[in-house]
Design a protein around this motif. Structure first.
Motif, mmCIF file in Angstrom:
data_model
loop_
_atom_site.group_PDB
_atom_site.id
_atom_site.type_symbol
_atom_site.label_atom_id
_atom_site.label_comp_id
_atom_site.label_asym_id
_atom_site.label_seq_id
_atom_site.Cartn_x
_atom_site.Cartn_y
_atom_site.Cartn_z
ATOM 1 N N ARG A 101 0.830 -1.211 0.000
ATOM 2 C CA ARG A 101 0.000 0.000 0.000
ATOM 3 C C ARG A 101 0.859 1.252 0.000
ATOM 4 N NH1 ARG A 101 -3.359 -2.936 3.807
ATOM 5 N NH2 ARG A 101 -2.359 -1.838 5.516
ATOM 6 N N THR A 102 1.944 1.227 0.762
ATOM 7 C CA THR A 102 2.834 2.391 0.819
ATOM 8 C C THR A 102 3.462 2.674 -0.541
ATOM 9 O OG1 THR A 102 3.347 1.952 3.148
ATOM 10 C CG2 THR A 102 4.870 3.376 1.935
ATOM 11 N N VAL A 103 3.937 1.621 -1.199
ATOM 12 C CA VAL A 103 4.532 1.792 -2.530
ATOM 13 C C VAL A 103 3.497 2.309 -3.516
ATOM 14 C CG1 VAL A 103 5.573 0.578 -4.481
ATOM 15 C CG2 VAL A 103 6.316 0.058 -2.148
ATOM 16 N N ALA A 104 2.292 1.720 -3.465
ATOM 17 C CA ALA A 104 1.227 2.157 -4.367
ATOM 18 C C ALA A 104 0.862 3.618 -4.118
ATOM 19 C CB ALA A 104 -0.006 1.273 -4.190
ATOM 20 N N MET A 105 0.800 4.005 -2.839
ATOM 21 C CA MET A 105 0.477 5.393 -2.494
ATOM 22 C C MET A 105 1.517 6.339 -3.083
ATOM 23 S SD MET A 105 -1.491 7.555 -0.702
ATOM 24 C CE MET A 105 -2.240 6.814 0.760
ATOM 25 N N ILE A 106 2.787 6.017 -2.916
ATOM 26 C CA ILE A 106 3.860 6.883 -3.423
ATOM 27 C C ILE A 106 3.766 7.027 -4.941
ATOM 28 C CG2 ILE A 106 6.355 7.060 -3.724
ATOM 29 C CD1 ILE A 106 6.633 5.708 -0.966
ATOM 30 N N VAL A 107 3.572 5.904 -5.630
ATOM 31 C CA VAL A 107 3.521 5.930 -7.096
ATOM 32 C C VAL A 107 2.310 6.718 -7.586
ATOM 33 C CG1 VAL A 107 3.241 4.514 -9.164
ATOM 34 C CG2 VAL A 107 4.807 3.789 -7.357
ATOM 35 N N LEU A 108 1.137 6.443 -7.023
ATOM 36 C CA LEU A 108 -0.076 7.095 -7.500
ATOM 37 C C LEU A 108 -0.087 8.587 -7.185
ATOM 38 C CD1 LEU A 108 -2.708 4.352 -6.615
ATOM 39 C CD2 LEU A 108 -1.773 4.906 -8.860
ATOM 40 N N VAL A 109 0.366 8.954 -5.995
ATOM 41 C CA VAL A 109 0.429 10.379 -5.651
ATOM 42 C C VAL A 109 1.450 11.094 -6.535
ATOM 43 C CG1 VAL A 109 1.096 12.022 -3.846
ATOM 44 C CG2 VAL A 109 -0.411 10.110 -3.299
ATOM 45 N N ALA A 110 2.542 10.406 -6.857
ATOM 46 C CA ALA A 110 3.539 10.997 -7.760
ATOM 47 C C ALA A 110 2.925 11.271 -9.134
ATOM 48 C CB ALA A 110 4.749 10.081 -7.885
ATOM 49 N N VAL A 111 2.110 10.330 -9.612
ATOM 50 C CA VAL A 111 1.442 10.536 -10.903
ATOM 51 C C VAL A 111 0.481 11.719 -10.828
ATOM 52 C CG1 VAL A 111 -0.155 9.519 -12.580
ATOM 53 C CG2 VAL A 111 1.674 8.128 -11.594
ATOM 54 N N LEU A 112 -0.282 11.792 -9.741
ATOM 55 C CA LEU A 112 -1.200 12.928 -9.563
ATOM 56 C C LEU A 112 -0.438 14.249 -9.540
ATOM 57 C CD1 LEU A 112 -3.686 11.589 -6.839
ATOM 58 C CD2 LEU A 112 -4.092 11.806 -9.290
ATOM 59 N N THR A 121 -7.377 14.040 -17.434
ATOM 60 C CA THR A 121 -7.571 12.629 -17.813
ATOM 61 C C THR A 121 -6.631 11.729 -17.015
ATOM 62 O OG1 THR A 121 -8.199 13.320 -20.052
ATOM 63 C CG2 THR A 121 -7.558 11.013 -19.743
ATOM 64 N N ALA A 122 -5.381 12.163 -16.853
ATOM 65 C CA ALA A 122 -4.423 11.387 -16.054
ATOM 66 C C ALA A 122 -4.897 11.268 -14.615
ATOM 67 C CB ALA A 122 -3.047 12.045 -16.110
ATOM 68 N N HIS A 123 -5.479 12.332 -14.072
ATOM 69 C CA HIS A 123 -6.012 12.283 -12.710
ATOM 70 C C HIS A 123 -7.139 11.261 -12.609
ATOM 71 C CE1 HIS A 123 -4.484 16.538 -11.463
ATOM 72 N NE2 HIS A 123 -3.588 15.599 -11.279
ATOM 73 N N ILE A 124 -8.050 11.288 -13.573
ATOM 74 C CA ILE A 124 -9.183 10.360 -13.537
ATOM 75 C C ILE A 124 -8.700 8.918 -13.624
ATOM 76 C CG2 ILE A 124 -11.228 9.581 -14.803
ATOM 77 C CD1 ILE A 124 -11.626 12.532 -15.648
ATOM 78 N N PHE A 175 -6.519 3.505 -8.520
ATOM 79 C CA PHE A 175 -6.488 3.397 -7.064
ATOM 80 C C PHE A 175 -7.700 2.631 -6.544
ATOM 81 C CE2 PHE A 175 -8.024 4.818 -2.963
ATOM 82 C CZ PHE A 175 -6.932 4.544 -2.153
ATOM 83 N N GLU A 176 -8.881 2.965 -7.049
ATOM 84 C CA GLU A 176 -10.096 2.298 -6.578
ATOM 85 C C GLU A 176 -10.070 0.811 -6.904
ATOM 86 O OE1 GLU A 176 -12.757 3.064 -4.728
ATOM 87 O OE2 GLU A 176 -11.737 4.927 -4.241
ATOM 88 N N ALA A 177 -9.522 0.462 -8.059
ATOM 89 C CA ALA A 177 -9.395 -0.962 -8.407
ATOM 90 C C ALA A 177 -8.467 -1.667 -7.424
ATOM 91 C CB ALA A 177 -8.880 -1.102 -9.837
ATOM 92 N N HIS A 226 -7.778 -4.801 -1.720
ATOM 93 C CA HIS A 226 -7.214 -4.743 -0.367
ATOM 94 C C HIS A 226 -8.247 -4.350 0.695
ATOM 95 C CE1 HIS A 226 -2.902 -4.992 -1.556
ATOM 96 N NE2 HIS A 226 -3.343 -4.455 -2.670
ATOM 97 N N ARG A 227 -9.478 -4.144 0.317
ATOM 98 C CA ARG A 227 -10.440 -3.527 1.232
ATOM 99 C C ARG A 227 -10.705 -4.350 2.485
ATOM 100 N NH1 ARG A 227 -15.995 -2.613 -1.662
ATOM 101 N NH2 ARG A 227 -16.400 -1.795 0.422
#
Length: 210
Positions: free
Chosen positions: A88-99, A124-127, A133-135, A140-141
């Protein structure tokens, strides 16, 4: 492995003789020999001492099907939780970096090139990033910490995503506004919406359980 085999392996890993182990407990060397040959089993007090000496659990010592503490259900669950947390931490870093990159791309396109297509590509990149992220969240929910992970993501995302959609909305508003107005009012109006919105969403998510 039997209790005796495990005890012998632990002792040899330390480079100890049976006399060395006996002095650590303390007990006679003959008692240690009987334990290792499975001719006798130590009482509860001595099992606890052996657990402390070798840094292993009593379950590992006494249950023959366990080859290590990593086989314990509680240990396995904890290891899985740590892996989930790391993912989750790695995913958070990557996705926030993209945003963040998409946000700065929008700023650059808006201020330097004044190109609405660049801004649209950033949106579009944000969406797409939020959909990804939701997927991932759906996978992991059911794990511990997933809801907190989701809250933190959106607390950050609202600051990176909402400015340019609000800017587009205010442009539509001013285009339809029938009375004269200053260019400064048109330029500042997105920020008057952006800051209260981001603060409100951040505070709300801090209290909300998604």
């Amino acid at each position: 492995m039997t209790f005796g085999e495990k005890l012998q392996a632990l002792r040899r890993e330390r480079g100890w003789s049976q006399e060395d182990l006996a002095s650590e407990i303390p007990i006679s060397r003959q008692a240690v020999s009987k334990w290792e040959s499975s001719a006798a089993v130590p009482d509860t007090e001595n099992v606890l001492r052996l657990s402390d000496i070798f840094g292993v659990s009593t379950d590992y010592l006494l249950r023959e099907e366990l080859t290590g503490d990593g086989d314990l259900p509680a240990v396995k669950r904890r290891e899985a939780e740590l892996r989930e947390e790391k993912d989750r931490t790695v995913a958070m870093i990557v996705l926030v970096a993209v945003l963040a990159l998409a946000f700065f791309w929008q700023v650059f396109g808006s201020l330097v090139y004044q190109n609405h297509l660049i801004v649209l590509l950033g949106m579009t990149a944000h969406i797409v990033t939020i959909v990804v992220f939701e997927a991932m969240y759906q996978r992991h929910r059911g794990t511990d910490g997933a809801k907190q992970w989701r809250r933190q993501f959106y607390q950050i995302s609202v600051w990176l995503v909402s400015l340019f959609p609000l800017s587009a909305l205010t442009r539509v508003f001013w285009a339809l506004y029938p009375w004269s107005h200053s260019a400064m009012a048109e330029w500042l109006s997105p920020f008057f919406l952006y800051l209260p919105l981001c603060l409100a969403v951040t505070m709300w998510l801090g209290k909300k359980r998604l």
